[in-house]
Enzyme design. Structure first.
Site, mmCIF file in Angstrom:
data_model
loop_
_atom_site.group_PDB
_atom_site.id
_atom_site.type_symbol
_atom_site.label_atom_id
_atom_site.label_comp_id
_atom_site.label_asym_id
_atom_site.label_seq_id
_atom_site.Cartn_x
_atom_site.Cartn_y
_atom_site.Cartn_z
ATOM 1 N N ASP A 80 44.903 -49.991 -14.085
ATOM 2 C CA ASP A 80 44.471 -49.845 -15.472
ATOM 3 C C ASP A 80 44.712 -51.104 -16.288
ATOM 4 O O ASP A 80 44.518 -51.119 -17.496
ATOM 5 C CB ASP A 80 45.208 -48.677 -16.139
ATOM 6 C CG ASP A 80 44.793 -47.347 -15.533
ATOM 7 O OD1 ASP A 80 43.585 -47.095 -15.474
ATOM 8 O OD2 ASP A 80 45.670 -46.584 -15.115
ATOM 9 N N HIS B 211 43.819 -46.478 -23.854
ATOM 10 C CA HIS B 211 44.059 -45.484 -22.812
ATOM 11 C C HIS B 211 45.520 -45.047 -22.792
ATOM 12 O O HIS B 211 46.426 -45.888 -22.833
ATOM 13 C CB HIS B 211 43.662 -46.042 -21.437
ATOM 14 C CG HIS B 211 43.373 -44.986 -20.431
ATOM 15 N ND1 HIS B 211 44.356 -44.420 -19.654
ATOM 16 C CD2 HIS B 211 42.221 -44.366 -20.092
ATOM 17 C CE1 HIS B 211 43.822 -43.504 -18.871
ATOM 18 N NE2 HIS B 211 42.528 -43.445 -19.117
ATOM 19 N N PRO B 212 45.799 -43.745 -22.731
ATOM 20 C CA PRO B 212 47.165 -43.233 -22.866
ATOM 21 C C PRO B 212 47.977 -43.145 -21.578
ATOM 22 O O PRO B 212 49.052 -42.546 -21.564
ATOM 23 C CB PRO B 212 46.935 -41.835 -23.443
ATOM 24 C CG PRO B 212 45.633 -41.408 -22.826
ATOM 25 C CD PRO B 212 44.801 -42.660 -22.718
ATOM 26 N N CYS B 213 47.494 -43.736 -20.484
ATOM 27 C CA CYS B 213 48.163 -43.545 -19.189
ATOM 28 C C CYS B 213 49.589 -44.076 -19.147
ATOM 29 O O CYS B 213 50.396 -43.632 -18.325
ATOM 30 C CB CYS B 213 47.330 -44.184 -18.074
ATOM 31 S SG CYS B 213 47.078 -45.964 -18.268
ATOM 32 N N ARG B 214 49.950 -45.045 -20.006
ATOM 33 C CA ARG B 214 51.292 -45.626 -19.987
ATOM 34 C C ARG B 214 52.144 -45.204 -21.191
ATOM 35 O O ARG B 214 53.300 -45.607 -21.314
ATOM 36 C CB ARG B 214 51.201 -47.151 -19.937
ATOM 37 C CG ARG B 214 50.604 -47.673 -18.633
ATOM 38 C CD ARG B 214 51.602 -47.532 -17.491
ATOM 39 N NE ARG B 214 50.995 -47.870 -16.222
ATOM 40 C CZ ARG B 214 50.873 -47.036 -15.204
ATOM 41 N NH1 ARG B 214 51.295 -45.794 -15.314
ATOM 42 N NH2 ARG B 214 50.310 -47.423 -14.076
#
Length: 318
Positions: A105, A266-269
């Site tokens: 990402d 993006h909220p992945c982290r």
């Protein structure tokens, strides 16, 4: 090719989000994720201390049943963006630290180096007179001094403005005052703002939604030029960190609003970064309340959009 891959990912995550049950039990301290109820509590705290942010309902057909109807997402409008990210490139290395660069990402940028105590201390300094647990600190000596000064001013006799005006002093010209120079091409009627030396400022509308799949807040942005015309996708990417453009920041459909795609961080982290902050605070003997989530969230996503000046949380006091 990147656009096709992102589109495929969005579709897959959309299906996964639909199948993911709503988080009911708090796991904030353990994993950095939050429930919808905790998102609402953190949003109420943000709105109370930063009135530029407000709750919104959005499109009636896109209401999320796990959130109150009148608190579907947070929004702030007309946030200024005075310059492009490229103008800051010479300072990027001092401010940012890219971690997990090999991540698919695109990694994450850690502006405060949250793995150290100094990072959390920096956040605490930004919070002004509020501790991370939300308790009020004592009144400062500056406040008392200011009050004393005000009392002294009240003892002075007020100026008689009518007598001052009759004396003709208001009509006198100050010979020491310098007249502002006017360019020839600016004397003509209809001179543009840029010709007059006015900074051409972009503005952004920012939204914070609750991401049901990642169980964290998610930031959305849509930009306008100085004439309030929507920015193109490429123009908006000029205002995002180039380490994250088209990777961490992508153009996607807003979950609560119709219209063209919006830029989204993006909220992945998000949960991983928040977990590190919680652990660091705990190691220092403190405790981070979940109501502070969005205050801190807005600070660590600033690394992705460094020129969009939305963070006024450092100015509030209890």
């Amino acid at each position: 090719m990147a656009g096709i891959i992102n589109s495929f990912k969005q579709t897959a995550i959309g299906v996964a989000e639909y199948l993911t049950p709503v988080l009911k039990e708090s796991k904030f301290k353990e994993t950095g994720v939050i429930t919808p109820e905790e998102f609402v509590a953190a949003g109420d705290h943000l709105v109370h201390h930063c009135p530029t942010w407000q709750w919104s309902t959005g499109d009636e057909t896109k209401i999320k049943p796990y959130l109150p109807k009148d608190k579907q997402f947070l929004i702030t409008r007309n946030v200024p963006c005075y310059k492009r990210v490229k103008q800051m490139d010479t300072h990027q290395e001092e401010q940012e630290k890219v971690i997990e660069e090999e991540d698919e990402d695109g990694g994450w940028v850690d502006t405060h180096h949250y793995s150290t105590d100094s990072g959390v201390n920096s956040i605490q300094d930004d919070m002004g007179d509020m501790n991370l647990d939300g308790k009020e600190k004592g009144a400062s000596s500056n406040t008392i001094t200011k009050k004393d000064d005000d009392d002294e001013d009240d003892d002075e006799e007020a100026e008689d403005m009518e007598a001052f005006e009759e004396s003709g002093m208001l009509e006198e010209q100050d010979e020491a005052a310098m007249a502002a120079p006017v360019k020839k091409d600016q004397q003509t009627e209809g001179a543009s703002a840029s010709d007059c030396g006015i900074i051409q400022t972009r503005t952004y509308d920012l939204n914070i939604t609750y991401d049901k799949y990642y169980q964290t807040p998610r930031l959305w942005l849509f930009g306008y030029d100085e004439n309030r015309k929507p920015l193109t996708v490429d123009q908006m990417y000029d205002d995002f960190s180039q380490d994250h453009a088209k990777k961490t920041v992508t153009m996607e459909a807003h979950p609560n609003l119709p219209g063209p795609p919006m830029a989204s961080v993006h909220p992945c982290r998000h949960a991983d970064v928040m977990k590190k902050i919680i652990q660091t605070v705990a190691e220092g003997g403190g405790e981070l309340g979940v109501h502070m989530y969005l205050m801190i969230f807005l600070k660590f996503v600033q690394a992705v959009i460094p020129t969009i000046e939305y963070d006024y949380t450092r100015h509030f006091t209890m």
